[in-house]
Design an enzyme around this catalytic site. Structure first.
Site, PDB file in Angstrom:
ATOM      1  N   ASP A  20       0.878  -1.171   0.000  1.00  0.00           N
ATOM      2  CA  ASP A  20       0.000   0.000   0.000  1.00  0.00           C
ATOM      3  C   ASP A  20       0.915   1.220   0.000  1.00  0.00           C
ATOM      4  O   ASP A  20       1.729   1.378   0.918  1.00  0.00           O
ATOM      5  CB  ASP A  20      -0.868   0.006   1.264  1.00  0.00           C
ATOM      6  N   GLU A  32      -0.784  -0.547  -4.479  1.00  0.00           N
ATOM      7  CA  GLU A  32      -2.030   0.147  -4.153  1.00  0.00           C
ATOM      8  C   GLU A  32      -1.791   1.633  -3.913  1.00  0.00           C
ATOM      9  O   GLU A  32      -0.856   2.013  -3.213  1.00  0.00           O
ATOM     10  CB  GLU A  32      -2.653  -0.465  -2.908  1.00  0.00           C
ATOM     11  N   GLU A  44      -9.571   4.263  -2.347  1.00  0.00           N
ATOM     12  CA  GLU A  44     -10.075   4.480  -0.988  1.00  0.00           C
ATOM     13  C   GLU A  44     -10.313   5.964  -0.695  1.00  0.00           C
ATOM     14  O   GLU A  44     -11.130   6.292   0.183  1.00  0.00           O
ATOM     15  CB  GLU A  44      -9.142   3.868   0.042  1.00  0.00           C
ATOM     16  N   ASP A  56     -14.030   3.179   0.144  1.00  0.00           N
ATOM     17  CA  ASP A  56     -14.345   3.011   1.566  1.00  0.00           C
ATOM     18  C   ASP A  56     -15.802   3.422   1.750  1.00  0.00           C
ATOM     19  O   ASP A  56     -16.163   4.564   1.440  1.00  0.00           O
ATOM     20  CB  ASP A  56     -13.431   3.877   2.442  1.00  0.00           C
ATOM     21  N   HIS A  80     -12.098  -0.748   0.843  1.00  0.00           N
ATOM     22  CA  HIS A  80     -11.095  -0.439   1.867  1.00  0.00           C
ATOM     23  C   HIS A  80     -11.656  -0.878   3.215  1.00  0.00           C
ATOM     24  O   HIS A  80     -12.848  -0.829   3.465  1.00  0.00           O
ATOM     25  CB  HIS A  80     -10.822   1.066   1.857  1.00  0.00           C
ATOM     26  N   GLU A  95     -10.843  -6.614   2.616  1.00  0.00           N
ATOM     27  CA  GLU A  95      -9.658  -6.244   3.407  1.00  0.00           C
ATOM     28  C   GLU A  95      -9.978  -6.322   4.892  1.00  0.00           C
ATOM     29  O   GLU A  95     -11.074  -5.937   5.326  1.00  0.00           O
ATOM     30  CB  GLU A  95      -9.217  -4.822   3.079  1.00  0.00           C
TER      31      GLU A  95
HETATM   32  C1  LIG Z   1      -1.782   0.862   5.527  1.00  0.00           C
HETATM   33  C2  LIG Z   1      -2.082   2.153   4.796  1.00  0.00           C
HETATM   34  O1  LIG Z   1      -0.936   2.994   4.935  1.00  0.00           O
HETATM   35  C3  LIG Z   1      -3.258   2.890   5.367  1.00  0.00           C
HETATM   36  O2  LIG Z   1      -3.011   3.172   6.716  1.00  0.00           O
HETATM   37  C4  LIG Z   1      -4.573   2.131   5.246  1.00  0.00           C
HETATM   38  O3  LIG Z   1      -5.579   2.844   5.914  1.00  0.00           O
HETATM   39  C5  LIG Z   1      -5.165   1.986   3.860  1.00  0.00           C
HETATM   40  O4  LIG Z   1      -4.461   2.577   2.827  1.00  0.00           O
HETATM   41  C6  LIG Z   1      -5.497   0.551   3.538  1.00  0.00           C
HETATM   42  O5  LIG Z   1      -5.570   0.215   2.347  1.00  0.00           O
HETATM   43  O6  LIG Z   1      -5.767  -0.201   4.513  1.00  0.00           O
HETATM   44 MG   LIG Z   2      -4.879   1.579   0.967  1.00  0.00          MG
END
Ligand SMILES: C[C@H](O)[C@H](O)[C@@H](O)[C@@H](O)C(=O)O
Ligand SMILES: [Mg+2]
Length: 394
Positions: free
Chosen positions: A214, A240, A268, A291, A318, A338
């Site tokens: 990510d 991502e 997201e 999200d 997300h 996820e």
């Molecule tokens: C892990 C990522 O840096 C973010 O904190 C997270 O919130 C998001 O991008 C994800 O896809 O879970």
């Molecule tokens: Mg992400």
């Protein structure tokens, strides 16, 4: 029986984790020198909290009917979102039937078009919309999944986002997504350091376990291309959110550049059917990751999902706990979801919005059975000891 009427909308704020899940203490994997668009500034290199990733806090929207039934939802938004709910959006709900979800969404969106369209306003609209779906489920005594077409599978599987894909495999997850922690200025050495970690994870998880990065909007097309090419050698499955959300042109270029078989994903921080239509029609990604607490809520996510389906694209929301589980369970083009590992060392499964929700289901052995979602609405309640603050009234 007469359809219940919405009597009151209340917007509360809560600080400390929960739906504002980046609001964690030092030492948490989710805030450990992760690359961001701000990381090129030394003052903001070590922690996303330094630039304010956790300034908003959690928004809790409660909607109560004239018959005393209450629905609620949580999302990211805190006090500014509470203001929007109380002082602007509430007028489109109070006095309306609980069934008028579509009309209420259209009025909330169009009434805020002059200052909304994306971001915080859509978070607020999402929170209200999710609370409306929870309320309808409480009134009808039905789980949300039963009201949006019904389950298309008995259980859903998850990949885990966190610092320990090696542990996630043992917990039954289908893959592990790590946060990219180097910035372009750290050059080839930064990529090498990251690839050493990825190599250790590949050795620990074997050749078939999904491994992803990510990149949280932190890269240029050139740097992301180099990362994708390096990761491809180690079976990296997707990169991502490499670029800022509005760089549709950059995403399309990145997809042309990455090695065959490497997936480019994003979404997201995108919102509404129009934003995702742009991502899909410009060929920005291999699947989208809205999200549901940020993109416009469930009412909008259903529209987004249909557009993606028409493009033959998956929708992998997300991490948003129960608010996306009911959706994923009912969509053919959402075969997995996820799960954000909120334990500080990503070494155990804890509820994503902990400590805010009671009955918040979590994957067991990396999967969730439909029976875990069989309570009315989204099936969760606010923790009784939660300190709610109502900063605005109307
Ligand atoms: C892990 C990522 O840096 C973010 O904190 C997270 O919130 C998001 O991008 C994800 O896809 O879970
Ligand atoms: Mg992400």
């Amino acid at each position: 029986m007469a359809t219940p009427i919405i009597r009151q909308v209340r917007a509360h704020t809560v600080t400390g984790g929960g739906a504002d899940y980046h609001d964690q203490d030092d030492g948490h994997w989710i805030d450990d020198r992760i690359a961001t668009p701000m990381a090129k500034y030394p003052a903001y290199r070590d922690s996303r909290r330094d630039f304010g990733i956790n300034v908003l806090g959690t928004l809790v929207v409660e909607i109560e009917t004239d018959t005393g039934v209450t629905g609620f939802a949580v999302t990211t938004g805190g006090e500014p979102a509470a203001f929007i709910v109380e002082r602007h959006l509430a007028r489109f709900l109070e006095g309306r039937k609980v069934t008028e979800i579509e009309a209420i969404w259209d009025q909330m969106f169009n009434a805020t078009l002059y200052y909304g369209r994306r971001g915080l306003v859509l978070n607020a609209i999402s929170g209200v919309d999710l609370a409306l779906w929870d309320l309808l489920g409480q009134v009808r005594q039905e789980p949300v999944h039963a009201m949006i077409g019904g389950a298309v599978r008995d259980e859903q599987v998850f990949y885990a986002t966190g610092a320990r894909p090696d542990l996630a495999k043992g917990m039954g997850f289908i893959g592990g997504k790590m946060a990219w922690r180097h910035i372009e200025a750290e050059g080839a050495q930064g990529i090498r350091e990251e690839m050493e970690i990825l190599g250790r994870m590949r050795d620990a998880t074997g050749p078939d376990f999904w491994l992803m990065y990510d990149c949280w909007m932190s890269m240029s097309v050139d740097y992301a291309t180099r990362v994708a090419r390096a990761g491809h050698e180690l079976g990296l499955k997707w990169v991502e959110e490499c670029l800022p959300p509005d760089d549709f042109w950059g995403y399309a270029e990145l997809r042309r550049r990455v090695p065959q078989g490497m997936l480019v994903t994003t979404g997201e921080h995108e919102a509404t059917r129009w934003g995702f239509r742009m991502l899909l029609e410009m060929g920005c990604c291999d699947f989208i990751q809205p999200d549901v607490g940020w993109c416009g809520g469930l009412t909008e996510l259903l529209k987004i999902s249909a557009i993606a389906d028409s493009h033959g694209k998956m929708v992998v929301p997300h991490g948003s706990s129960v608010y996306s589980y009911h959706f994923v369970m009912t969509r053919q083009n959402s075969p997995f979801a996820e799960f954000l590992m909120m334990a500080p060392k990503a070494d155990e499964v804890v509820p994503m919005f902990s400590p805010m929700l009671e009955n918040e289901p979590v994957p067991q052995n990396g999967r969730l059975h439909i029976s875990a979602l069989d309570r009315p609405g989204f099936g969760v309640t606010l923790a009784p000891d939660l300190k709610l603050n109502r900063p605005y009234t109307h």
